[in-house]
Scaffold this motif. Sequence first.
Motif, PDB file in Angstrom:
ATOM      1  N   ALA A  33      -3.522  41.099  13.957  1.00  0.00           N
ATOM      2  CA  ALA A  33      -3.884  39.723  13.613  1.00  0.00           C
ATOM      3  C   ALA A  33      -4.316  38.952  14.856  1.00  0.00           C
ATOM      4  O   ALA A  33      -5.309  38.205  14.829  1.00  0.00           O
ATOM      5  CB  ALA A  33      -2.715  39.022  12.942  1.00  0.00           C
ATOM      6  N   GLU A  34      -3.581  39.128  15.958  1.00  0.00           N
ATOM      7  CA  GLU A  34      -3.929  38.447  17.208  1.00  0.00           C
ATOM      8  C   GLU A  34      -5.276  38.931  17.734  1.00  0.00           C
ATOM      9  O   GLU A  34      -6.093  38.135  18.225  1.00  0.00           O
ATOM     10  CB  GLU A  34      -2.843  38.687  18.253  1.00  0.00           C
ATOM     11  CG  GLU A  34      -1.530  37.987  17.949  1.00  0.00           C
ATOM     12  CD  GLU A  34      -0.411  38.411  18.872  1.00  0.00           C
ATOM     13  OE1 GLU A  34       0.477  37.588  19.152  1.00  0.00           O
ATOM     14  OE2 GLU A  34      -0.422  39.582  19.325  1.00  0.00           O
ATOM     15  N   GLU A  66      -8.164  37.521  15.686  1.00  0.00           N
ATOM     16  CA  GLU A  66      -8.439  36.121  16.016  1.00  0.00           C
ATOM     17  C   GLU A  66      -9.130  35.993  17.369  1.00  0.00           C
ATOM     18  O   GLU A  66     -10.094  35.234  17.522  1.00  0.00           O
ATOM     19  CB  GLU A  66      -7.132  35.328  16.032  1.00  0.00           C
ATOM     20  CG  GLU A  66      -7.327  33.842  16.294  1.00  0.00           C
ATOM     21  CD  GLU A  66      -6.035  33.049  16.219  1.00  0.00           C
ATOM     22  OE1 GLU A  66      -6.071  31.831  16.467  1.00  0.00           O
ATOM     23  OE2 GLU A  66      -4.989  33.670  15.909  1.00  0.00           O
ATOM     24  N   GLY A  79     -11.275  35.935  12.782  1.00  0.00           N
ATOM     25  CA  GLY A  79     -10.528  34.962  11.995  1.00  0.00           C
ATOM     26  C   GLY A  79      -9.382  35.578  11.225  1.00  0.00           C
ATOM     27  O   GLY A  79      -8.518  36.232  11.790  1.00  0.00           O
ATOM     28  N   GLU A  80      -9.376  35.400   9.920  1.00  0.00           N
ATOM     29  CA  GLU A  80      -8.275  35.842   9.068  1.00  0.00           C
ATOM     30  C   GLU A  80      -8.029  37.349   9.207  1.00  0.00           C
ATOM     31  O   GLU A  80      -8.982  38.131   9.246  1.00  0.00           O
ATOM     32  CB  GLU A  80      -8.567  35.510   7.606  1.00  0.00           C
ATOM     33  CG  GLU A  80      -8.590  34.025   7.290  1.00  0.00           C
ATOM     34  CD  GLU A  80      -7.220  33.394   7.515  1.00  0.00           C
ATOM     35  OE1 GLU A  80      -6.204  34.056   7.206  1.00  0.00           O
ATOM     36  OE2 GLU A  80      -7.169  32.250   8.019  1.00  0.00           O
ATOM     37  N   PRO A  81      -6.750  37.768   9.246  1.00  0.00           N
ATOM     38  CA  PRO A  81      -6.431  39.198   9.386  1.00  0.00           C
ATOM     39  C   PRO A  81      -7.086  40.070   8.319  1.00  0.00           C
ATOM     40  O   PRO A  81      -7.545  41.174   8.618  1.00  0.00           O
ATOM     41  CB  PRO A  81      -4.900  39.225   9.265  1.00  0.00           C
ATOM     42  CG  PRO A  81      -4.466  37.874   9.732  1.00  0.00           C
ATOM     43  CD  PRO A  81      -5.539  36.924   9.269  1.00  0.00           C
ATOM     44  N   ALA A  82      -7.147  39.585   7.089  1.00  0.00           N
ATOM     45  CA  ALA A  82      -7.732  40.384   6.012  1.00  0.00           C
ATOM     46  C   ALA A  82      -9.224  40.623   6.259  1.00  0.00           C
ATOM     47  O   ALA A  82      -9.742  41.717   6.000  1.00  0.00           O
ATOM     48  CB  ALA A  82      -7.520  39.689   4.667  1.00  0.00           C
ATOM     49  N   HIS A  83      -9.903  39.586   6.753  1.00  0.00           N
ATOM     50  CA  HIS A  83     -11.332  39.729   7.052  1.00  0.00           C
ATOM     51  C   HIS A  83     -11.543  40.714   8.201  1.00  0.00           C
ATOM     52  O   HIS A  83     -12.444  41.562   8.140  1.00  0.00           O
ATOM     53  CB  HIS A  83     -11.930  38.372   7.420  1.00  0.00           C
ATOM     54  CG  HIS A  83     -13.362  38.440   7.844  1.00  0.00           C
ATOM     55  ND1 HIS A  83     -14.375  38.840   6.991  1.00  0.00           N
ATOM     56  CD2 HIS A  83     -13.964  38.170   9.040  1.00  0.00           C
ATOM     57  CE1 HIS A  83     -15.531  38.806   7.630  1.00  0.00           C
ATOM     58  NE2 HIS A  83     -15.304  38.419   8.878  1.00  0.00           N
ATOM     59  N   ARG A 130     -10.901  44.275   6.941  1.00  0.00           N
ATOM     60  CA  ARG A 130     -11.966  44.737   6.062  1.00  0.00           C
ATOM     61  C   ARG A 130     -13.224  45.102   6.851  1.00  0.00           C
ATOM     62  O   ARG A 130     -13.807  46.178   6.643  1.00  0.00           O
ATOM     63  CB  ARG A 130     -12.292  43.656   5.032  1.00  0.00           C
ATOM     64  CG  ARG A 130     -13.366  44.076   4.017  1.00  0.00           C
ATOM     65  CD  ARG A 130     -13.519  43.068   2.907  1.00  0.00           C
ATOM     66  NE  ARG A 130     -13.943  41.756   3.390  1.00  0.00           N
ATOM     67  CZ  ARG A 130     -13.146  40.699   3.481  1.00  0.00           C
ATOM     68  NH1 ARG A 130     -11.867  40.779   3.137  1.00  0.00           N
ATOM     69  NH2 ARG A 130     -13.614  39.539   3.922  1.00  0.00           N
TER      70      ARG A 130
END
Length: 317
Positions: A274-275, A278, A283-287, A290
């Motif tokens: 996640a870090e 970003e 941005g978002e972890p899911a994005h 994916r």
Amino acid sequence: MPLTRRAGATRAAIINYTMAARAQRAYFGIHNQSNCLPNPVPHRHEYFQIYVNTRGETMHYIGGAQRPIGPGTLSFVLPFLVHYIPNTADGVFHVINISKDYLLPSLDLDVFELSEVPLARAPELAPFRFQHCLDFRFDETETQYLHELCERMAQEAQQPSGEDTASHLLIRSHLLNLIGMVWRSYGDEFRLCESQGKVLQSYKPAVLRCIRYITQNLSQELILGDAAQASHVSATHLAHLLKNETGKTFLELVTERRIEQAKTLLVFTSDSAAEIGESTGFGEPAHFARRFRQIVGSTPTAYRRRFQQEGMQTWVE
């Protein structure tokens, strides 16, 4: 000239080859006259390339120049540089493809910035940077040794994945041996070329400024208009330059560099996915997860586990 006519006729369709399409491994590939992949027109690739000619006569069209190739000739190609070497029916040769991180593991620069690196900092770059003005030729005994080095690299490249660490080290030692032979014969010429400013500037200044802007602002929102302003050209002109020089759109370059930075951070840091997503602008972890999976073929976590468990922390895919 054959290259000029062909390049002019197909300029908009120049092929960009990737390591995944042209190499056995993510960081290295080698082929010979019996199994080389076709390249019937001028093209470019995102990796370094060395052409080792053992037998036969041909020509290397590169950077607006023509360099003759005969027995015992080595030819070096920088990433993204349009070039073409017609293969001959009776030729004996090897084509070596190398990623930047494998050739230069300690050099944290974009491939577009390598022409500005002093030789003392990265001597491996010398034959690539001066190929447009030097011919690298060797006698029969030296040529046989170069051929044997290539055969050893090819043998190691075919080893099963369990032998990957040993093969990685052996391939790189043979590769540096080859470049070292070129330095021993042409070191004085390299130093003279550098002192005379003969380094091949492969990319337009605006392209270099754009790449630097992207690299320095990966965590921010990146749009073409801002990059064009930082590059001192219009957005339309920058889009044209990027496509013409790299074969990629602005968005493709941004995504590519974000993915490469994310891969480096996954292997060499303990930051969470996640870090990393970003800090590289996803941005978002899911994005991030994916897009990473779409492009790399695995999740960020699986990618990290693969390389850290194998202990391959001297290079990045």
